[in-house]
Design an enzyme around this catalytic site. Sequence first.
Site, PDB file in Angstrom:
ATOM      1  N   LYS A   1       2.108 -11.600  -6.275  1.00  0.00           N
ATOM      2  CA  LYS A   1       1.407 -10.317  -6.340  1.00  0.00           C
ATOM      3  C   LYS A   1       1.888  -9.362  -5.249  1.00  0.00           C
ATOM      4  CE  LYS A   1      -3.247  -8.576  -7.139  1.00  0.00           C
ATOM      5  NZ  LYS A   1      -3.214  -7.330  -6.403  1.00  0.00           N
TER       6      LYS A   1
ATOM      7  N   ARG B   1       1.715   4.048  -3.178  1.00  0.00           N
ATOM      8  CA  ARG B   1       1.462   5.476  -2.963  1.00  0.00           C
ATOM      9  C   ARG B   1       2.743   6.284  -3.205  1.00  0.00           C
ATOM     10  NH1 ARG B   1      -2.302   2.775  -0.284  1.00  0.00           N
ATOM     11  NH2 ARG B   1      -4.248   3.765   0.412  1.00  0.00           N
TER      12      ARG B   1
ATOM     13  N   SER C   1       0.823  -1.205   0.000  1.00  0.00           N
ATOM     14  CA  SER C   1       0.000   0.000   0.000  1.00  0.00           C
ATOM     15  C   SER C   1       0.859   1.258   0.000  1.00  0.00           C
ATOM     16  CB  SER C   1      -0.917   0.011   1.230  1.00  0.00           C
ATOM     17  OG  SER C   1      -1.774  -1.102   1.219  1.00  0.00           O
TER      18      SER C   1
ATOM     19  N   ASN D   1      -4.078  -7.389 -12.091  1.00  0.00           N
ATOM     20  CA  ASN D   1      -5.167  -7.319 -11.125  1.00  0.00           C
ATOM     21  C   ASN D   1      -4.770  -6.441  -9.942  1.00  0.00           C
ATOM     22  OD1 ASN D   1      -7.673  -7.842 -10.023  1.00  0.00           O
ATOM     23  ND2 ASN D   1      -7.139  -9.849  -9.215  1.00  0.00           N
TER      24      ASN D   1
ATOM     25  N   GLU E   1      -9.484  -9.141  -5.124  1.00  0.00           N
ATOM     26  CA  GLU E   1      -8.934  -9.891  -6.242  1.00  0.00           C
ATOM     27  C   GLU E   1      -9.846 -11.035  -6.672  1.00  0.00           C
ATOM     28  OE1 GLU E   1      -5.287  -7.848  -4.598  1.00  0.00           O
ATOM     29  OE2 GLU E   1      -7.298  -8.406  -3.981  1.00  0.00           O
TER      30      GLU E   1
ATOM     31  N   HIS F   1      -3.628 -14.009  -4.062  1.00  0.00           N
ATOM     32  CA  HIS F   1      -2.467 -14.198  -3.205  1.00  0.00           C
ATOM     33  C   HIS F   1      -2.838 -14.402  -1.745  1.00  0.00           C
ATOM     34  CE1 HIS F   1      -2.376  -9.652  -2.211  1.00  0.00           C
ATOM     35  NE2 HIS F   1      -3.435  -9.864  -2.979  1.00  0.00           N
ATOM     36  N   ARG F   2      -3.832 -13.659  -1.261  1.00  0.00           N
ATOM     37  CA  ARG F   2      -4.179 -13.747   0.155  1.00  0.00           C
ATOM     38  C   ARG F   2      -4.888 -15.070   0.490  1.00  0.00           C
ATOM     39  NH1 ARG F   2      -1.868  -9.623   1.860  1.00  0.00           N
ATOM     40  NH2 ARG F   2      -2.033  -7.566   0.881  1.00  0.00           N
TER      41      ARG F   2
ATOM     42  N   ASN G   1     -17.104  -5.850   1.548  1.00  0.00           N
ATOM     43  CA  ASN G   1     -16.162  -5.343   0.539  1.00  0.00           C
ATOM     44  C   ASN G   1     -15.205  -6.423   0.058  1.00  0.00           C
ATOM     45  OD1 ASN G   1     -17.397  -2.946   1.042  1.00  0.00           O
ATOM     46  ND2 ASN G   1     -15.564  -1.807   1.582  1.00  0.00           N
TER      47      ASN G   1
ATOM     48  N   ASP H   1       2.347  -6.274  -8.152  1.00  0.00           N
ATOM     49  CA  ASP H   1       1.549  -5.059  -8.057  1.00  0.00           C
ATOM     50  C   ASP H   1       2.386  -3.791  -8.156  1.00  0.00           C
ATOM     51  OD1 ASP H   1      -0.704  -6.609  -7.764  1.00  0.00           O
ATOM     52  OD2 ASP H   1      -1.446  -5.540  -6.000  1.00  0.00           O
TER      53      ASP H   1
ATOM     54  N   ASP I   1      -7.718  -6.832   4.683  1.00  0.00           N
ATOM     55  CA  ASP I   1      -6.775  -7.795   4.116  1.00  0.00           C
ATOM     56  C   ASP I   1      -6.293  -8.819   5.135  1.00  0.00           C
ATOM     57  OD1 ASP I   1      -6.968  -6.757   1.601  1.00  0.00           O
ATOM     58  OD2 ASP I   1      -5.156  -5.539   1.711  1.00  0.00           O
TER      59      ASP I   1
END
Length: 424
Positions: free
Chosen positions: A403, A34, A30, A98, A328, A377-378, A323, A56, A300
Amino acid sequence: MRMKTTDQKLTIVPPGHPLQGRVSPPGSKSITNRALLLAGLAKGTSRLTGALKSDDTRYMADALSAMGVAVSEPDDTTFVVTGNGKLLPPEKPLFLGNAGTATRFLTAAAALVNGTVVVDGDDHMRKRPIAPLVTALRDLGVTVEAPTGCPPVTVSGTGDFGTGRVIIDAGLSSQYVSALLMAAAGGTRPVNIELAGDEIGARGYIDLTVAAMRAFGAEVTEVSPSIWQVGPTGYHATDYVIEPDASAATYLWAAQVLTGGRIDFGVAAAAFSQPDAKSYAVIASFPHMPAVIDGSQMQDAVPTLAVLAAFNETPVRFTGIENLRVKECDRVRALSAGLSNIRPGLGIEEGDDLLVASDPALAGQTLAAEIDTFADHRIAMSFALAGLKIGGITILDPGCVAKTYPRYWDELAALGVELTGDRP
C-alpha cells in the site's frame, strides 16, 4: 495493485546484531498523492520526481488517467503528468481500494468535472467516514450523494466549485480540509474554508497541502489559524521534487534504536516537512520514552511508537489517537490485540487511549505470536519491529505493505534480517 494474499505468513528471525547499512525510504505517499492531483488539474506537463510507486499512488494515477489526464512513468520514482486544466467524467466508477487520501481528494475534485463521478473503494474503504466532506460540498452547492456516510460517493459536478464560505468538521481527518483546499482553486470564485471548532487531525498535513498548492501556482491565504481563503487561480504545470516518506522512516528509526544499529537514510530527520517526523525525538528517547505520548499530530507514527514502547523501561500511554479507529482498520484495536497476542495484557485499550505495559525483559524471549494485520500496512510494518527482539513473531498478510512501502521486506533483508515463510 497487488492481489490479496491473506493466507500468506512471514516470520521475522531476531538478527541478534545491530542493523547497519544504507536504506532509502520511499517517496512520501501524502505528498505524492497531492502532487499527482494538482498536476492533473494543471495545464501543461509536470514532472514529479522522488515519487512513491505503491498501491495508493497507483490508484490516484489510474483515476486521473480515467478522467483524461495523461500519466506516464519513465522510471521507478517519477511520474510525468499532462493535463489541460480540466478533468473529464470517467466512463465507470473510480475504484480506489482502501486509499483514503485518494478517495477524499478525488471526491472534492469531482465537483470540478462537468458530469457524474462515482468514487468507490474496497470493503475497508466503504467503512471509512466521508460524511463531513460530503456535507461541506453540499453547503457549497455541489450535488453529492453518500447514503451510508462512507463511499461510494456520487458527485454530480458542474465544472465549478461554488463560492463563499464553507465550514468543515475536521475532527476525524485533516484530509477533508486538504480536499476542499485543493479543489477550491479550480473554481471561478474565491472560497473561504473554515474549521468547525478547534479539533483537527494532524494539522501539519494541511501545511503540506498549502505548500504543494502554492508550488503549482495557487493563491492560498491563511486568514487565521482556522480559516483559509483560496483564489480561483487554477494550477500551472511545474516540476516538483517529493521528499522521502517520514511515516516509512519511522520503522527504520525504530529498528535502529531497538538493535543499537546505525542506518544511513540519506536524509536527516530535521529535513522532513511531514508531521510524522516529530516522532523522531520520541524514538530517540528510547528506552526512556515519555509516560504519556499525544499522537494526535503524528498519527501514522503511533503504530511504530506503540510497538517500540513494548520494550521501554516504563509503561507508555498513547492519547489523542481516537482518529486511528477510522484508518485502514481500527488501529487502536489492532495494536492492543497484536501486543496482547505477544503477551496477555501488553496492550490495553482504555477508552480511546492505548496503554502499553512495557517490559524490557521481552527482548530475547521466544513468544510465538501470529499478528493479524487486518490488511493494514502500518500494522504489518510496525509489528515486524517486535520480531527484531522476540522470536516467533509471524506477520499475516505481509503483502499488505505494498500500500505504501512495497520494498519494506526487501529493505529489512538487506539490513541483515532473516525472514522465513511467504516473502511477498
